[in-house]
Structures are given as C-alpha cells and as structure tokens.
Enzyme design. Structure first.
Site, PDB file in Angstrom:
ATOM      1  CG  ASP A 339     -17.218  10.355 -74.842  1.00  0.00           C
ATOM      2  OD1 ASP A 339     -17.478   9.968 -73.682  1.00  0.00           O
ATOM      3  OD2 ASP A 339     -16.294  10.109 -75.412  1.00  0.00           O
ATOM      4  CG  ASP A 705     -22.187  20.954 -60.422  1.00  0.00           C
ATOM      5  OD1 ASP A 705     -21.897  20.206 -61.598  1.00  0.00           O
ATOM      6  OD2 ASP A 705     -23.188  21.140 -60.171  1.00  0.00           O
ATOM      7  CD  GLU A 714     -16.729  13.107 -69.710  1.00  0.00           C
ATOM      8  OE1 GLU A 714     -15.599  13.756 -69.639  1.00  0.00           O
ATOM      9  OE2 GLU A 714     -17.240  12.393 -70.834  1.00  0.00           O
TER      10      GLU A 714
END
Ligand code: 9MR
Length: 836
Positions: A339, A705, A714
């Site tokens: 993010d 994955d 992540e």
C-alpha cells in the site's frame, strides 16, 4: 441461518430473467462460499464504509447515508466461476429497516463491470426471499456477486441470508502444486553447515536416501529418520541428514521414497548476494523520489507523493479532521508494504533492523554496494538507505508550540483504500496525518538515538539532530504514556494499534542509554520489567513487541550497564528456547505456534536473529548451525515446497500483494524485485481470496502466491529487514578469518590497554592491520608494539611484522576517556576480516 418463511410465496412472483426453468439450474453445484453466514462473514467483503457482522445467523450492516451512487456502498463476494451457456439459479433472503430498493448483481469484477444478472429487489422490513435465473454469456473464473446499496440520503440497515448461486461446473478445489515430496533448501547449503531435508511419505519406518551430483552419480547415501505427523502441515514426515558431505558443487539432488528433490548447490558463497538483494528492496519502496531505470532496470517510476497531481501528498499533509490545525511536509520515507501508507511504528523496527545489521558488522557494509542514488558519496549505502526512512520519521514529530509537541504522528496514509494496480504517483487520494501515539513517539526516540551514534562518524549535524529529536520524543512519551492508536482507524491504511507500550519504552530507554550513557536511561532500563522478564516469545518479536530489540542491543553494543553479563546470558536463554523448538520440528522451523501469525516468515527470521546473536556472543557452533538450518525453511524446505524469497530457488514467491509490482494484474508492470520476502503462511487468512481457497488450512498451507492474498502474500519493509539481518549473518565471512583477539584495559580517565592477536589459522600473516571502534568517546594518545591511529571512533593498529600460525603478538596503548563509561570494543577486524 434464518429463513424468511413469511414471504415464501413471494418466491413464485419474482421475475425470472431468463425463460429457462429454475429447476434445471437448481440441480447444479453451489458456487457461493458461506452464503448462510454460518462461518462468519468471510469471504464476503464490503466497501470501506460498511462493517460486516453476523447477527442472529444473518449478515447485517449499517448502510451509511449521504452517498450518491448505488456503488458507493457494496457488499459482495469475488472469484465465482461461471461457465458460458450454463443457466444459474440465484437467490437470497434479505430484510431492511426501513424498506429500500437495492441492486443485486452478478458481474465482471473490473471495468466495464458487465452485468450478467441485474435485479432491483424491493427490500422490506418483514423480509423476503428473492430468486432469479440467468444464463452466463461468458466463462469466467472470477465473477462477482454484489449488492449495491448506496445512494440513500439517510442511513439504513441491511440484513442478508441464504445467498445461493447454483449451476455451472463443480467449483474448483484449490490444490497447491507441491512438487516432489523430498523438500530441500532449493538455493543450497553451506559446505560446513548442517544439511537436512524433509521427506513427506506414508512410510513409518526408515527409508533409504541418496545424494546425487549434477552428473547423476550417487555421492552419499543413508537412512531417513521417521518424525511422525507434523502439526504445522498435517503431513507424515521423515528427516534426512547429509551434513557430513561437504564437497562444493552445483545441481545436487536428493532421492528418497521414489521421489527426487529439486536441485540445489553446496557452496561457501551461497549467501553472499542475498543481503545485498534484501537491502536493495528498499530503494524501490522509496516514496518521494523518482526510481531510476539506470539503478534498477525494469523498475523505473516517477516520484510518488511529491505534491504533483493527481497526488494530494506528501509535501503539505493535513491531519484528519479535528486532529490538528497544521500541515506537515512528510515527503520521503519508504512505503510500508504493497500500500502507499507510511507508518511510524513499522518504519521504526524496519530502520532499526537496517541500522542493527550495519552495527553488528560495520566493516561488511560499504559505499557503492546497493546501487542507490547516494552510492559514491563515501558513506556506507546501508546507512544512506536507512537515512531515507529516518528523515521521514523525524518529519512526523509534532513541531514546537503545537499540542503534543515532541510526539510523533502514528501514521500518514490515504483517506480510503485504493485498488490494484496503482503506481504511487497516480494515487489521487487525500493523504492525512493520524493522531500522535506513544508507540510512534518511542519508535522515533529509539531509532533516532540509534542513528545518533551510527551517523556520528559521517554526519555530525544529522547525528545531533537525531539525538535532539530522540530526547524530545522521550520527554513527550513520558508526559503522554498512554496515547494508543485507535484499533478502528484502519480505513485507507493499517491500524498498527498496540495497547502495551511498556516494551517500546524499554527499547527507547535502552537505545538512549547505549548512545548517551546517561543515568536517567540506565535507571529506566534497570527498573523495567522487560529487563529481566522472559521476553523470548515463541511467536518471535515484531513491530508490536520491541523489548527484544532493546535487550539484544544491550547485549551486543558496547555499554556500561552493571548487569550486562546477565543480559548477555538472557539472550542465550532465548536462543535455547528456539533451539528446542527447531529440534522438535521436522521442517527445522524455529517457530511453531499452533496457528501461524500474519507475516509468519518475519517471525521465523526474528527468532533466527536471537539464535544468531547467541552465536555472536558465544561463538558456539550449535547456534550458528541453527540459523543456517532455519533459513532452509524459507528457501524451500517446507510443506509447500517453495521459496518465499523472490528470485531465490526454482519455485519462489513472485506475486506478492503490491500496487506497483502488479505484474500478475498488468503484464506491463514488474514482479517484485529479487530478494523480496513474502509474508508467508497466516492461519487467520483475512483476505477473501485465501478465505475462498484455503478454508480449513493447516498452518503451513495457509499461503497462496497470488497478488490478491494480502493477508498471506504481502511484502513489507519490516519483513525484508530481518531477511537482510539474517542473510548478512549467513554471508558473514568471519568464520573464514583466522584470528582471535584479547583486549584488556586498566585505569579510568587516562587508561592503558593491551591487545593480543592470535593467528588461529594455518598461514603466516605477513604485515597486519587491526581495526576496532571506541564507542565511548575514548581517544588514543600513544601506542607501543604497533602504530596506532584514530579517525572518529575507528582505531587502527598497524605493523609490518609477521604472525606465524598458532602464535600471538601483543601491543599496547594509552588513551583518555573523558566522560561516562569505558566500554571494551568487542568486534575486531584483522586485515579486513572479522576475528572470532
Ligand atoms: O504486519 C501487520 C500485521 O502484524 C497485522 O496483524 C495486520 C493487521 O493489522 O497488519 C499488518 O500490516 C499491514 C498494515 O496494516 C498495512 N500495510 C501492509 C501491512 C502488511 O500486510
């Protein structure tokens, strides 16, 4: 599960969208997962403005008022398989307060959001059952069922139950491809290290194994050891040990139970590049700077969040409404993960671990190692990279004259979550500063104190700025000891909440004490329950458990703590605990709670940090062996038979959740760079994709994955940092250097020292230079038996004499120590190589 029996008749009055009879479709398999909400809300999702909860067996949500479009509020489920030409029966029960018209859709999940079914059910307070049929015009693996509920001026309540989509093919059951049942570290093994593998088999008695070289010749053989059923994978396992085979080479394989492992190497330089790749990861995580193709071919992108539209940050970022009346320039730093958020608590442990990697073995880190814009400036690249983040952390401190001056804002991120892919410079969201927190303030105090001592030889101004900020942060945290981050502040960014900051206090005090030697910090450290308590959790340390960072530094970085010997001993206690866990584990994992945590791979690595530190403190082989074996799990010796480090091993994670390494979603974008660690198995599987595919998984199987699996796959700055630390330990050439140093000092104020160097190797050392650091401000005045010089804290003793194998030379010096403690140096390098 509840039913809306009262309105059963309504079922027969509903509009059928296709002439095909519902009865035919009804016979097909169910495509919706958990449509009854008996298993909670997963894998259902909602837009950021609704909270999903199960209430009396139904999914209920308060729908906010004041939105404009139906799609401003959505509840849905993804990844539904449709088969072209097949007819589906779709139904659900719903009730609302007050009555409303909603939109029920089965559609393409991305632009142009083609609708295969679109209905406008009239939702009532008493509740109804609704049913429809439609024929799928296309085959699709990932259709979306969506309830669009926005567009109302007033808030209302929506409850849903018994969602069912029947028809089409049997939904796919996800089976990971786990390859051959002989599991090895696919990168390889160090010649002198342990060499173990795990065999998955139904056999309960010992099996034969063979080690073959690249030419398919058998070079070693033996018998496996049955280990029974492993709780972390549910598999029956055997282990095999080929540690006595030491010949270097490429392309070895192991065969057992009729299966042949993936190939691996045996090589002394196996880990030489991994720490570099793990550290290079940070440049492409940088915010506020253009990423250059010349430095990272294939990864170029414009600077993110430098105040250029459509970005709204980060040069003048306001607070969330009502939080503060100023804006801050918080440009720079690293993006936390996949993010665009930047969080002080997580930035703290990450930058700490980079600096700790450097502090453990300064000589191993040099200028021009990482190919970053600062390469060539004469300073170690690892410090330049750390500084990029540290400058950001400093910028998050509340300025003088403002409420909570000296505290640090907990985080800065987008107002709302964004979708994938989204390059940082294209993020259009409003960026906001969130309230200050004690935890963030103490992260700043700790890392700034650490930076003050490490940057001192390179940039006195930066070092001083850090020490000043650290002191200010410490005072502010003491004045506001319980400002906790809000656990519900998780829209547009992670919450990173933590209601126990006594460990952060301990860590900050420890760093401040090591750097300054001052009594206030010493007293705080000695009085803290974390100083003597058993802090070595089975689950490892992380961003929310930081006492261990303080304890490890107090044990390893020279300081004058009165009970330092006990502190060092306590690290061994932690190491013994992890050693025992590893020994009992058929995959050699030094981490084995009954459920694996979010980011388990970083916890695995942090337990290895403790084992490695025990080796640094004692030189005991068993600890080094444990770190080496522990790494095998991450590089392939695991239930999924895959490496979790991109670019390392034949099958490795490459689709980690990221808005800019979104190759899986957009072929024009790259995969994560080589050396990126995936978070790894997470028993709680919070994301909808994992919830759909991995329901009921045993811990090691709770991973996929796939870029959509943000809770298992992540990448983050605080997961690559222990990878850098541990791989630097593994790459350490110190065991290749053959010297031992004994140091003693007498007196205070002006003191004398004696240093003996023993050549423990087989070759004569012809001319030597011994280097160490004086970290207590000591200054060399005079020397004998060698020529001594000092630059900053670094002392060099030189001689043109010889040291024969098994012999020692001794030299001495006089030095002054004007203030505070006189810690003995503990790390020595002879002709560039670290001595034992
Ligand atoms: O790593 C964090 C993990 O320990 C927490 O359990 C989880 C939920 O709060 O959040 C993780 O951190 C994520 C953060 O909130 C937002 N950026 C991505 C991080 C990694 O997934």
């Amino acid at each position: 599960m509840t039913r809306y029996r009262a309105a059963l008749l309504a079922l027969f009055t509903m509009v059928a969208l296709s002439p095909t009879t519902a009865a035919t479709a009804d016979e097909g398999p169910e495509q919706i997962v958990n449509g009854t909400f008996d298993a909670g809300t997963a894998p259902w999702w909602g837009t950021g403005n609704v909270t999903l909860a199960v209430n009396e067996g139904r999914l209920c949500a308060d729908i906010p008022g004041g939105t404009v479009n139906p799609w401003d509020v959505i509840i849905g489920q993804n990844d539904i398989q449709l088969v072209a030409g097949d007819t589906y029966a779709y139904g659900f029960g719903a009730s609302t307060t007050p009555a409303k018209v909603g939109r029920a859709l089965v559609q393409l999940p991305v632009d142009p959001y083609t609708q295969y079914l679109s209905a406008a059910p009239e939702l009532s307070v008493s509740g109804n059952d609704y049913s429809y049929t439609f024929t799928a015009p296309v085959s699709l693996p990932n259709a979306q069922v969506a309830f669009q509920l926005g567009g109302s001026a007033e808030p209302w309540r929506f409850c849903l139950d018994d969602v069912s989509l029947k028809g089409g093919a049997e939904p796919e059951v996800y089976e990971p491809d786990t390859g051959p049942r002989v599991r090895v570290n696919m990168v390889g093994y160090l010649p002198t290290g342990p060499k173990k593998a795990t065999v998955v088999t139904t056999a309960t008695t010992a099996l034969d194994w063979e080690l073959k070289n690249a030419g398919k010749q058998t070079v070693a053989r033996g018998k496996t050891t049955p280990r029974g059923v492993d709780a972390s994978s549910g598999q029956n396992t055997h282990t095999l040990d080929f540690g006595s085979y030491r010949k270097q080479g490429k392309g070895y394989t192991l065969t057992a139970d009729g299966e042949t492992s993936r190939p691996f190497d045996i090589a002394a330089d196996l880990y030489d590049v991994l720490p570099i790749d793990a550290l290079k990861f940070y440049y492409t995580q940088r915010s506020g700077i253009e990423i250059l193709d010349s430095l990272r071919p294939g990864y170029a992108r414009p600077a993110g969040h430098v105040g250029v539209a459509p970005n709204q940050g980060d040069v003048s970022v306001p607070c969330q409404p009502g939080v503060c009346d100023y804006s801050l320039n918080v440009k720079g730093g690293w993006y936390d993960a996949g993010d665009h958020g930047k969080y002080v608590v997580n930035g703290g442990i990450s930058v700490y671990q980079l600096m700790a990697t450097y502090e453990r073995d300064k000589a191993a880190f040099k200028d021009r190692q990482l190919n970053i814009p600062e390469s060539g400036n004469g300073k170690p690249d690892i410090l330049d990279e750390a500084r990029w983040e540290q400058e950001f952390l400093l910028s998050m401190q509340v300025p003088e004259g403002k409420p909570f001056a000296g505290m640090a804002h907990h985080k800065i991120h987008d107002q709302n979550w964004t979708g994938l892919p989204l390059l940082p410079h294209l993020d259009p969201q409003l960026r906001e500063l969130h309230p200050t927190s004690t935890a963030a303030t103490l992260n700043l105090a700790a890392t700034a104190a650490q930076a003050a001592r490490l940057f001192a030889p390179y940039d006195a101004e930066f070092a001083a700025r850090n020490l000043k900020a650290a002191r200010k942060a410490w005072v502010a945290a003491k004045a506001n000891p319980a400002r906790y981050a809000d656990p519900n502040d998780g829209i547009g960014g992670g919450a990173y909440n933590d209601n126990d900051v006594s460990d952060e206090f301990y860590w900050a005090a420890a760093e401040l004490f090591i750097t300054t030697g001052e009594k206030e910090f010493k007293d705080f450290v000695l009085a803290s329950p974390h100083h003597t308590g058993d802090i070595w959790r089975d689950r490892g340390f992380d961003w929310g458990n930081t006492a261990q960072l303080g304890r490890l530094d107090l044990a390893t970085v020279p300081n004058a703590l009165p009970d330092r010997a006990r502190v060092r001993q306590s690290v061994l206690e932690g190491a013994e605990k992890y050693l025992a866990i590893q020994k009992a584990h058929p995959y050699g994992l030094a981490y084995n709670p009954p459920d694996f945590d979010w980011g388990s791979n970083n916890l695995v690595l942090n337990n290895l940090v403790v084992l490695a530190t025990a080796y640094d403190l004692t030189g005991q082989e068993k600890y080094q062996a444990a770190v080496r074996e522990g790494m095998d799990y991450l590089l392939g010796r695991n239930a999924l038979n895959q490496s979790y480090v991109t670019g390392y091993g034949e099958v490795a994670s490459k689709n980690q959740h990221s808005r800019w390494y979104s190759h899986q979603l957009d072929p024009a974008l790259p995969n994560p760079p080589k050396g990126s660690l995936a978070g790894g198995p997470n028993s709680s599987i919070q994301d909808p994709l994992a919830q759909r595919l991995l329901q009921g998984c045993k811990p090691q199987f709770c991973y996929i994955d796939d870029i959509e699996s943000w809770s298992t796959n992540e990448l983050t700055i605080n997961w690559n940092s222990p990878l850098a630390w541990v791989s630097a330990f593994l790459a350490d050439k110190s065991e290749r250097s053959d010297c031992q140093v004994r140091y003693s000092a007498h007196g205070s104020g002006t003191f004398t020292g004696q240093v003996a160097i023993e050549n423990t190797g087989k070759a004569t050392v012809d001319g030597w230079s011994l280097r160490w650091s004086f970290l207590g401000g000591q200054r060399i005045r005079d020397g004998w038996g060698a020529t001594l010089s000092q630059s900053g804290s670094v002392v060099t003793a030189k001689s043109s004499g010889k040291i024969k194998p098994g012999r020692s030379v001794t030299f001495g010096f006089a030095a002054t120590n004007t203030s505070g403690p006189n810690p003995a140096p503990e790390v020595f390098h002879l002709n560039g190589d670290r001595c034992k």
